[in-house]
Design an enzyme around this catalytic site. Structure first.
Site, PDB file in Angstrom:
ATOM      1  N   ARG A 174      91.637  39.024  60.598  1.00 16.03           N
ATOM      2  CA  ARG A 174      93.031  39.368  60.923  1.00 16.03           C
ATOM      3  C   ARG A 174      94.004  38.228  60.558  1.00 16.03           C
ATOM      4  NH1 ARG A 174      90.438  43.013  61.128  1.00 16.03           N
ATOM      5  NH2 ARG A 174      90.256  44.635  62.699  1.00 16.03           N
ATOM      6  N   SER A 246      94.917  48.292  68.115  1.00 21.46           N
ATOM      7  CA  SER A 246      94.410  47.197  68.967  1.00 21.46           C
ATOM      8  C   SER A 246      95.547  46.245  69.297  1.00 21.46           C
ATOM      9  CB  SER A 246      93.323  46.407  68.242  1.00 21.46           C
ATOM     10  OG  SER A 246      92.296  47.277  67.866  1.00 21.46           O
ATOM     11  N   GLU A 342      97.912  40.904  68.791  1.00 17.04           N
ATOM     12  CA  GLU A 342      97.764  41.174  67.347  1.00 17.04           C
ATOM     13  C   GLU A 342      99.075  41.598  66.664  1.00 17.04           C
ATOM     14  OE1 GLU A 342      94.166  43.270  65.850  1.00 17.04           O
ATOM     15  OE2 GLU A 342      95.611  44.514  64.805  1.00 17.04           O
TER      16      GLU A 342
HETATM   17  C1  LIG Z   1      96.738  53.877  65.822  1.00 15.63           C
HETATM   18  C2  LIG Z   1      96.633  52.564  65.072  1.00 15.63           C
HETATM   19  C3  LIG Z   1      95.404  52.132  64.620  1.00 15.63           C
HETATM   20  C4  LIG Z   1      95.283  50.915  63.928  1.00 15.63           C
HETATM   21  N1  LIG Z   1      94.047  50.531  63.488  1.00 15.63           N
HETATM   22  C5  LIG Z   1      93.908  49.367  62.827  1.00 15.63           C
HETATM   23  C6  LIG Z   1      92.619  48.971  62.356  1.00 15.63           C
HETATM   24  O1  LIG Z   1      91.611  49.659  62.517  1.00 15.63           O
HETATM   25  N2  LIG Z   1      92.526  47.771  61.710  1.00 15.63           N
HETATM   26  C7  LIG Z   1      93.620  46.993  61.491  1.00 15.63           C
HETATM   27  O2  LIG Z   1      93.451  45.929  60.899  1.00 15.63           O
HETATM   28  N3  LIG Z   1      94.850  47.353  61.917  1.00 15.63           N
HETATM   29  C8  LIG Z   1      95.025  48.519  62.567  1.00 15.63           C
HETATM   30  N4  LIG Z   1      96.261  48.897  63.005  1.00 15.63           N
HETATM   31  C9  LIG Z   1      97.422  48.021  62.747  1.00 15.63           C
HETATM   32  C10 LIG Z   1      98.241  48.416  61.487  1.00 15.63           C
HETATM   33  O3  LIG Z   1      97.930  49.714  61.077  1.00 15.63           O
HETATM   34  C11 LIG Z   1      98.021  47.469  60.318  1.00 15.63           C
HETATM   35  O4  LIG Z   1      98.273  46.146  60.686  1.00 15.63           O
HETATM   36  C12 LIG Z   1      98.901  47.831  59.107  1.00 15.63           C
HETATM   37  O5  LIG Z   1      98.507  47.074  57.993  1.00 15.63           O
HETATM   38  C13 LIG Z   1     100.378  47.614  59.372  1.00 15.63           C
HETATM   39  O6  LIG Z   1     101.081  48.186  58.297  1.00 15.63           O
HETATM   40  P1  LIG Z   1     102.626  48.493  58.385  1.00 15.63           P
HETATM   41  O7  LIG Z   1     103.084  48.893  57.026  1.00 15.63           O
HETATM   42  O8  LIG Z   1     102.887  49.463  59.470  1.00 15.63           O
HETATM   43  O9  LIG Z   1     103.208  47.062  58.731  1.00 15.63           O
HETATM   44  P2  LIG Z   1     104.388  46.699  59.762  1.00 15.63           P
HETATM   45  O10 LIG Z   1     103.960  47.004  61.128  1.00 15.63           O
HETATM   46  O11 LIG Z   1     105.673  47.280  59.287  1.00 15.63           O
HETATM   47  O12 LIG Z   1     104.435  45.117  59.568  1.00 15.63           O
HETATM   48  C14 LIG Z   1     103.388  44.314  60.006  1.00 15.63           C
HETATM   49  C15 LIG Z   1     103.653  42.874  59.542  1.00 15.63           C
HETATM   50  O13 LIG Z   1     103.540  42.809  58.128  1.00 15.63           O
HETATM   51  C16 LIG Z   1     104.781  42.368  57.563  1.00 15.63           C
HETATM   52  N5  LIG Z   1     104.960  43.139  56.333  1.00 15.63           N
HETATM   53  C17 LIG Z   1     104.934  44.496  56.201  1.00 15.63           C
HETATM   54  N6  LIG Z   1     105.070  44.825  54.910  1.00 15.63           N
HETATM   55  C18 LIG Z   1     105.211  43.661  54.222  1.00 15.63           C
HETATM   56  C19 LIG Z   1     105.416  43.326  52.855  1.00 15.63           C
HETATM   57  N7  LIG Z   1     105.486  44.262  51.901  1.00 15.63           N
HETATM   58  N8  LIG Z   1     105.529  42.017  52.521  1.00 15.63           N
HETATM   59  C20 LIG Z   1     105.442  41.043  53.464  1.00 15.63           C
HETATM   60  N9  LIG Z   1     105.259  41.290  54.772  1.00 15.63           N
HETATM   61  C21 LIG Z   1     105.137  42.585  55.139  1.00 15.63           C
HETATM   62  C22 LIG Z   1     105.840  42.637  58.608  1.00 15.63           C
HETATM   63  O14 LIG Z   1     106.935  41.743  58.451  1.00 15.63           O
HETATM   64  C23 LIG Z   1     105.063  42.388  59.877  1.00 15.63           C
HETATM   65  O15 LIG Z   1     105.002  41.001  60.140  1.00 15.63           O
HETATM   66  C24 LIG Z   1      96.430  50.113  63.693  1.00 15.63           C
HETATM   67  C25 LIG Z   1      97.682  50.560  64.158  1.00 15.63           C
HETATM   68  C26 LIG Z   1      97.786  51.770  64.831  1.00 15.63           C
HETATM   69  C27 LIG Z   1      99.134  52.241  65.282  1.00 15.63           C
END
Ligand SMILES: Cc1cc2nc3c(=O)[nH]c(=O)nc-3n(C[C@H](O)[C@H](O)[C@H](O)COP(=O)(O)OP(=O)(O)OC[C@H]3O[C@@H](n4cnc5c(N)ncnc54)[C@H](O)[C@@H]3O)c2cc1C
Length: 346
Positions: A174, A246, A342
């Site tokens: 992570r 998580s 996280e």
């Molecule tokens: C139901 C559920 C289940 C999940 N299961 C998992 C799992 O199994 N494993 C896991 O690892 N995670 C899991 N997650 C967490 C999440 O899905 C991941 O971390 C995902 O990669 C976040 O993507 P996002 O586009 O929504 O990012 P955001 O939530 O929009 O952003 C997350 C972070 O990344 C940064 N960011 C986003 N896009 C960019 C970019 N293009 N350039 C630079 N920085 C950027 C943002 O500034 C922020 O700091 C889960 C979440 C949910 C809601």
């Protein structure tokens, strides 16, 4: 063709944009000004304006790993860069280059349809491709780092585009170079290297159980479907109940601390860690402290999975962080272990 014809259209700017539907906690959030970034070339000009006006700013993908306050001051960049194409294919690997705004699960589904197995264990993780490397998403025995070739990003410190090979990304559990350097890189494209040699990854107990006793090894499509089914049963759908997956990382402790804890708590759930330390199951620790299913005002701990904090409706970032603090305090008091949050707190 003159340069004006080559220039990408300006990003759409929306003042006072509601982001309730772009954060999976479903918090009522208003971005003072939001730019929808649909091409990498739009970024330098926007970042220049932000620097000149000394505005606060942040990047948002799908909002599935963030805790957002009621108001996001300054500028919010909504990453909507589309596109995916196979950019290289040799006898060992296929390289696919994907825009940061592409939905992660849609991309994984597409690779399976294209007979490019590898990412199936990472199916149904919400969010965008551009965010996947930030915390090195992982699930069911796989991590995105296993498949990354290189990353294209705008480096706001150098005000220039850079391409970082996987080795420069410092991926860990992570964690990544991007997470270690917040507010520096805006990921615009990710190049994935999918090996042509494929073996199913079934070491994770839920998956192993699903295919135990089968005569033949499962296909990537079967694993993809199994992962989707298991996840749908275990995790709350953010469209129904707000959450960010998580909420705490599994704490990694030295062997000595693990063995000491095991003496006192023989049921302690843990896994070996790649670094030779011990990864404790944060969900089990929280469950043992009695938080599972608890509700405090509009927020709570999910009834089927103690690692997931939920918004029952009108919750706010403050409510979730207060609940998180009481969980952290209790776990530290009983187990002497610090739980780290996280999602990214904005
Ligand atoms: C139901 C559920 C289940 C999940 N299961 C998992 C799992 O199994 N494993 C896991 O690892 N995670 C899991 N997650 C967490 C999440 O899905 C991941 O971390 C995902 O990669 C976040 O993507 P996002 O586009 O929504 O990012 P955001 O939530 O929009 O952003 C997350 C972070 O990344 C940064 N960011 C986003 N896009 C960019 C970019 N293009 N350039 C630079 N920085 C950027 C943002 O500034 C922020 O700091 C889960 C979440 C949910 C809601």
């Amino acid at each position: 063709m003159n340069s004006a014809q080559n220039a990408p259209t300006s990003p759409k700017l929306t003042p006072n944009m509601a982001l309730k539907y772009r954060n999976t906690f479903g918090f009522e959030v208003c971005a003072e000004s939001a730019y929808e970034i649909t091409a990498a070339e739009q970024i330098p000009k926007v970042m220049q304006q932000i620097a000149e006006q000394k505005l606060p700013w942040r990047v948002l993908g799908g909002g599935s790993n963030v805790i957002l306050p009621k108001v996001l001051p300054g500028v919010t960049l909504l990453m909507n860069i589309p596109g995916q194409e196979i950019t290289r294919s040799d006898e060992s690997n296929t390289v696919i280059t994907v825009g940061a705004g592409v939905n992660w699960h849609d991309f994984v589904s597409w690779t399976i349809e294209q007979q490019l197995p590898g990412l199936e264990n990472l199916a149904l993780i919400p969010g965008t491709v551009g965010a996947a490397p930030i915390q090195n998403i992982g699930a069911y025995g796989a991590e995105v780092a296993d498949f990354i070739d290189s990353i294209e990003a705008f480096d706001t410190a150098a005000h220039a585009f850079v391409t970082l090979p996987k080795a420069a990304c410092q991926f860990a559990y992570r964690d990544s170079y991007f997470k270690q350097n917040p507010h520096r890189f805006i990921v615009t494209k990710v190049a994935f290297k999918i090996p042509k040699a494929w073996e199913p990854r079934l070491q994770y107990a839920d998956l192993a159980r699903q295919f135990a006793g089968a005569d033949t090894k499962p296909t990537a499509q079967q694993i993809f479907t199994a992962v989707c089914n298991i996840r749908s049963q275990k995790l709350p759908d953010p469209k129904v109940i707000g959450n960010a997956g998580s909420f705490f990382q599994n704490p990694i402790v030295p062997d000595k601390q693990y063995l000491d804890l095991l003496q006192v708590h023989p049921q302690l759930v843990s896994y070996p860690d790649q670094t030779g330390m011990r990864k404790l199951a944060a969900g089990w620790l929280i469950d043992q402290c009695g938080f599972k299913g608890q509700t405090v005002g509009s927020v709570g701990v999910y009834k089927n999975q103690a690692l997931v904090l939920v918004n029952h409706g009108d919750g706010t970032a403050e409510d979730i962080l207060n609940l998180a603090k009481s969980i952290q305090d209790k776990v530290r008091e009983i187990y002497g272990v610090q739980l780290e949050i996280e999602p990214n707190i904005f």
